[in-house]
Scaffold this active site. Sequence first.
Site, PDB file in Angstrom:
ATOM      1  N   CYS A 123      13.687  11.350   6.693  1.00  0.00           N
ATOM      2  CA  CYS A 123      13.387  11.100   8.108  1.00  0.00           C
ATOM      3  C   CYS A 123      14.603  11.320   8.993  1.00  0.00           C
ATOM      4  O   CYS A 123      14.459  11.663  10.157  1.00  0.00           O
ATOM      5  CB  CYS A 123      12.842   9.694   8.279  1.00  0.00           C
ATOM      6  SG  CYS A 123      13.885   8.479   7.486  1.00  0.00           S
ATOM      7  N   GLU A 178       8.403  17.516  14.238  1.00  0.00           N
ATOM      8  CA  GLU A 178       9.040  17.115  12.990  1.00  0.00           C
ATOM      9  C   GLU A 178       8.581  18.071  11.891  1.00  0.00           C
ATOM     10  O   GLU A 178       7.384  18.293  11.721  1.00  0.00           O
ATOM     11  CB  GLU A 178       8.654  15.682  12.633  1.00  0.00           C
ATOM     12  CG  GLU A 178       9.498  15.159  11.485  1.00  0.00           C
ATOM     13  CD  GLU A 178       9.143  13.739  11.077  1.00  0.00           C
ATOM     14  OE1 GLU A 178       7.948  13.388  11.093  1.00  0.00           O
ATOM     15  OE2 GLU A 178      10.061  12.986  10.729  1.00  0.00           O
ATOM     16  N   LYS A 208       0.874  -1.181   0.000  1.00  0.00           N
ATOM     17  CA  LYS A 208       0.000   0.000   0.000  1.00  0.00           C
ATOM     18  C   LYS A 208       0.910   1.229   0.000  1.00  0.00           C
ATOM     19  O   LYS A 208       1.368   1.684   1.049  1.00  0.00           O
ATOM     20  CB  LYS A 208      -0.884  -0.017   1.241  1.00  0.00           C
ATOM     21  CG  LYS A 208      -2.235   0.646   1.101  1.00  0.00           C
ATOM     22  CD  LYS A 208      -2.227   2.081   0.649  1.00  0.00           C
ATOM     23  CE  LYS A 208      -1.939   3.050   1.749  1.00  0.00           C
ATOM     24  NZ  LYS A 208      -1.783   4.453   1.258  1.00  0.00           N
ATOM     25  N   GLY A 222       6.468   5.774   8.026  1.00  0.00           N
ATOM     26  CA  GLY A 222       5.666   6.984   7.898  1.00  0.00           C
ATOM     27  C   GLY A 222       5.678   7.747   9.205  1.00  0.00           C
ATOM     28  O   GLY A 222       6.564   7.549  10.040  1.00  0.00           O
ATOM     29  N   SER A 223       4.680   8.582   9.397  1.00  0.00           N
ATOM     30  CA  SER A 223       4.680   9.456  10.564  1.00  0.00           C
ATOM     31  C   SER A 223       4.423   8.668  11.847  1.00  0.00           C
ATOM     32  O   SER A 223       3.802   7.596  11.833  1.00  0.00           O
ATOM     33  CB  SER A 223       3.596  10.520  10.394  1.00  0.00           C
ATOM     34  OG  SER A 223       2.330   9.894  10.362  1.00  0.00           O
ATOM     35  N   THR A 224       4.883   9.225  12.949  1.00  0.00           N
ATOM     36  CA  THR A 224       4.672   8.589  14.257  1.00  0.00           C
ATOM     37  C   THR A 224       3.174   8.542  14.589  1.00  0.00           C
ATOM     38  O   THR A 224       2.691   7.549  15.139  1.00  0.00           O
ATOM     39  CB  THR A 224       5.463   9.349  15.339  1.00  0.00           C
ATOM     40  OG1 THR A 224       6.858   9.168  15.048  1.00  0.00           O
ATOM     41  CG2 THR A 224       5.179   8.828  16.732  1.00  0.00           C
ATOM     42  N   GLY A 282       1.785   5.667  12.851  1.00  0.00           N
ATOM     43  CA  GLY A 282       2.368   4.458  13.468  1.00  0.00           C
ATOM     44  C   GLY A 282       1.614   4.065  14.728  1.00  0.00           C
ATOM     45  O   GLY A 282       1.363   2.881  14.981  1.00  0.00           O
ATOM     46  N   GLU A 293       8.891   2.223  11.203  1.00  0.00           N
ATOM     47  CA  GLU A 293       9.967   3.196  10.962  1.00  0.00           C
ATOM     48  C   GLU A 293       9.296   4.560  10.917  1.00  0.00           C
ATOM     49  O   GLU A 293       8.608   4.880   9.943  1.00  0.00           O
ATOM     50  CB  GLU A 293      10.653   2.921   9.615  1.00  0.00           C
ATOM     51  CG  GLU A 293      11.265   1.540   9.492  1.00  0.00           C
ATOM     52  CD  GLU A 293      12.564   1.376  10.245  1.00  0.00           C
ATOM     53  OE1 GLU A 293      13.066   2.379  10.796  1.00  0.00           O
ATOM     54  OE2 GLU A 293      13.070   0.251  10.290  1.00  0.00           O
TER      55      GLU A 293
HETATM   56  P1  NAD Z   1       1.835   9.229   6.716  1.00  0.00           P
HETATM   57  O1  NAD Z   1       1.751   8.728   8.102  1.00  0.00           O
HETATM   58  O2  NAD Z   1       0.970  10.351   6.337  1.00  0.00           O
HETATM   59  O3  NAD Z   1       1.531   8.084   5.649  1.00  0.00           O
HETATM   60  C1  NAD Z   1       2.336   6.956   5.478  1.00  0.00           C
HETATM   61  C2  NAD Z   1       1.492   5.842   4.896  1.00  0.00           C
HETATM   62  O4  NAD Z   1       0.515   5.439   5.849  1.00  0.00           O
HETATM   63  C3  NAD Z   1       0.729   6.209   3.641  1.00  0.00           C
HETATM   64  O5  NAD Z   1       0.755   5.121   2.739  1.00  0.00           O
HETATM   65  C4  NAD Z   1      -0.676   6.462   4.163  1.00  0.00           C
HETATM   66  O6  NAD Z   1      -1.688   6.302   3.208  1.00  0.00           O
HETATM   67  C5  NAD Z   1      -0.764   5.404   5.230  1.00  0.00           C
HETATM   68  N1  NAD Z   1      -1.782   5.641   6.260  1.00  0.00           N
HETATM   69  C6  NAD Z   1      -2.366   6.825   6.627  1.00  0.00           C
HETATM   70  N2  NAD Z   1      -3.245   6.615   7.626  1.00  0.00           N
HETATM   71  C7  NAD Z   1      -3.205   5.295   7.919  1.00  0.00           C
HETATM   72  C8  NAD Z   1      -3.861   4.472   8.888  1.00  0.00           C
HETATM   73  N3  NAD Z   1      -4.717   4.972   9.765  1.00  0.00           N
HETATM   74  N4  NAD Z   1      -3.561   3.157   8.927  1.00  0.00           N
HETATM   75  C9  NAD Z   1      -2.648   2.619   8.060  1.00  0.00           C
HETATM   76  N5  NAD Z   1      -2.006   3.350   7.125  1.00  0.00           N
HETATM   77  C10 NAD Z   1      -2.271   4.676   7.055  1.00  0.00           C
HETATM   78  O7  NAD Z   1       3.386   9.563   6.500  1.00  0.00           O
HETATM   79  P2  NAD Z   1       3.952  10.404   5.277  1.00  0.00           P
HETATM   80  O8  NAD Z   1       3.540  11.821   5.527  1.00  0.00           O
HETATM   81  O9  NAD Z   1       3.637   9.723   3.995  1.00  0.00           O
HETATM   82  O10 NAD Z   1       5.533  10.275   5.466  1.00  0.00           O
HETATM   83  C11 NAD Z   1       6.287  11.176   6.174  1.00  0.00           C
HETATM   84  C12 NAD Z   1       6.646  10.570   7.508  1.00  0.00           C
HETATM   85  O11 NAD Z   1       7.362   9.362   7.300  1.00  0.00           O
HETATM   86  C13 NAD Z   1       7.561  11.432   8.337  1.00  0.00           C
HETATM   87  O12 NAD Z   1       7.107  11.437   9.676  1.00  0.00           O
HETATM   88  C14 NAD Z   1       8.907  10.729   8.252  1.00  0.00           C
HETATM   89  O13 NAD Z   1       9.766  10.967   9.331  1.00  0.00           O
HETATM   90  C15 NAD Z   1       8.493   9.310   8.157  1.00  0.00           C
HETATM   91  N6  NAD Z   1       9.555   8.507   7.543  1.00  0.00           N
HETATM   92  C16 NAD Z   1      10.278   7.665   8.342  1.00  0.00           C
HETATM   93  C17 NAD Z   1      11.314   6.920   7.805  1.00  0.00           C
HETATM   94  C18 NAD Z   1      12.130   5.984   8.665  1.00  0.00           C
HETATM   95  O14 NAD Z   1      12.902   5.216   8.130  1.00  0.00           O
HETATM   96  N7  NAD Z   1      11.988   6.026   9.977  1.00  0.00           N
HETATM   97  C19 NAD Z   1      11.592   7.011   6.439  1.00  0.00           C
HETATM   98  C20 NAD Z   1      10.830   7.871   5.652  1.00  0.00           C
HETATM   99  C21 NAD Z   1       9.799   8.609   6.216  1.00  0.00           C
END
Ligand code: NAD
Length: 480
Positions: free
Chosen positions: A283, A380, A174, A226-228, A231, A249
Amino acid sequence: MSTKLFIDGSWVPGSGETIPTFNPADGTEITKVSSASQAEVDQAVAAARQALGAAEWAGLLPVQRAAILFKIADLIEQHADELAELETLDQGQPLGVAQQVSVGGAANHFRYYAGWVTKIEGTVNPISFPDTLHYTRREPVGVNALITPWNFPLMILAWKLAPALATGNTVVIKPSEVTPLTSIKLVELCEKAGVPAGVVNLVTGGGDVGAMLSSHMDIDHVSYTGSTATGKKIAIASAESNLKRLTLELGGKAPSIITKDADIDAAVAGNLGGALLNSGQVCAAYTRFFVDSSVHDEFVEKMAAAMKSMKAGSGMDEQAQVTPLVSDRHAEHVMRIIESGRSEGAELVTGGHRLDRDGYFVEPTLFTGVGDDMTLAREEIFGPVLSVMSYDGDEGLDEVIARANDTEYGLAATVWTRDIATSQKIANGLRSGAVFVNMLPIPDMAAPWGGYKASGWGREMGKWALDCYTEVKAVWMHYG
Ligand code: NAD
């Protein structure tokens, strides 16, 4: 290329609303991508479950599975130009970064994990029980949901997909709805490489589709980047459904400590790249700068001068160093934090505005006099914003280590010094998944990647990713 879902070896239109994806460099719509419904998510999960035990996949010899991963790596390289241009078009990153980091990194990951397929071993264990052979097997964890963000969509998908396939799993992917295109292309290449039907499935769509996966009763493991905030939602969904395993992550707020004996010119060059690669949408980007008061003014002056000289442009423009943020929404988020810096009393040295041009550009921005409790220092930003604070190194290093650790995150950190003892004391004291001494925050497929604290659970890459995608089975054989 397709904009459909990929379920059980077939490309099918999603029955949800299509979602447009935009070119961040000029704001134009590139295409619309399918969105999956609950029924289609269920079909994808069922296909992955069925394929997990099917002879076409489970019956492959390790050397045959390795050959498929090598083939995917070859195909990524054969389609390198197309993939890199697609990543720049959809995500906005400089084409050189797309070529080397995104596409090169993805190919390297598949080749690296192809090598692991024939080396995943169990153990024979010296148990204190008579006449019993005791050994362990590494088995696939099962059906995995791979949920990815928008900043490095191709590379981050490769971080997950390569070790998942290497260990014999099946997956439902996804990608972020903001940047889905290279993930779709990678799935096409998996199909071309001969991955059997049902092993790799793709359900595009928004957070609602991600939530369908994280709460699904027949998924064994979610690997999420993705975002905390998201997560945490995934952790709750796991707990409230089948307690599926999680690899998370998450966000970061990397400190950069510049000591009094640092090579300031090297620190400026390294931190410029470390903070502003992909306009700070990394990130591990360096964001909170703790600079020894004796070198503070020199560092700020040189850093600001370097930032002012950066040229803005589309990622397709080879000269461009300031490339766009991924979306208008994200640019507005970055601007809100810049405004908080102004209103909370930090001093703006350079930048601070959106650029007056099409697309989602924000100037490289530097604040000094940032307080440890200001929004700039705590949230962040994920954009081209640097916050400089100073410390008194003559009082020792404990204070600056404590201040650098005073954050909910712990993904990456860096120290700039020419003194070995200082580098070791700081590297050991930082609560962070990675510490970079005098260098940029780069990932490598042989090195673990992941965070302390709210930056996540588990480690990807290297041999550590094998733990995310395998269960350990203990077999006890009494022969007495
Ligand atoms: P996001 O949380 O908005 O989305 C990430 C993914 O999660 C997307 O595919 C989104 O559709 C999905 N998603 C959204 N709501 C969801 C839910 N309730 N349940 C399951 N999935 C859901 O993050 P983003 O804005 O796409 O990415 C940026 C973030 O990612 C930043 O916080 C960044 O620090 C983090 N990031 C971390 C790393 C790492 O290795 N730690 C690497 C890259 C990015």
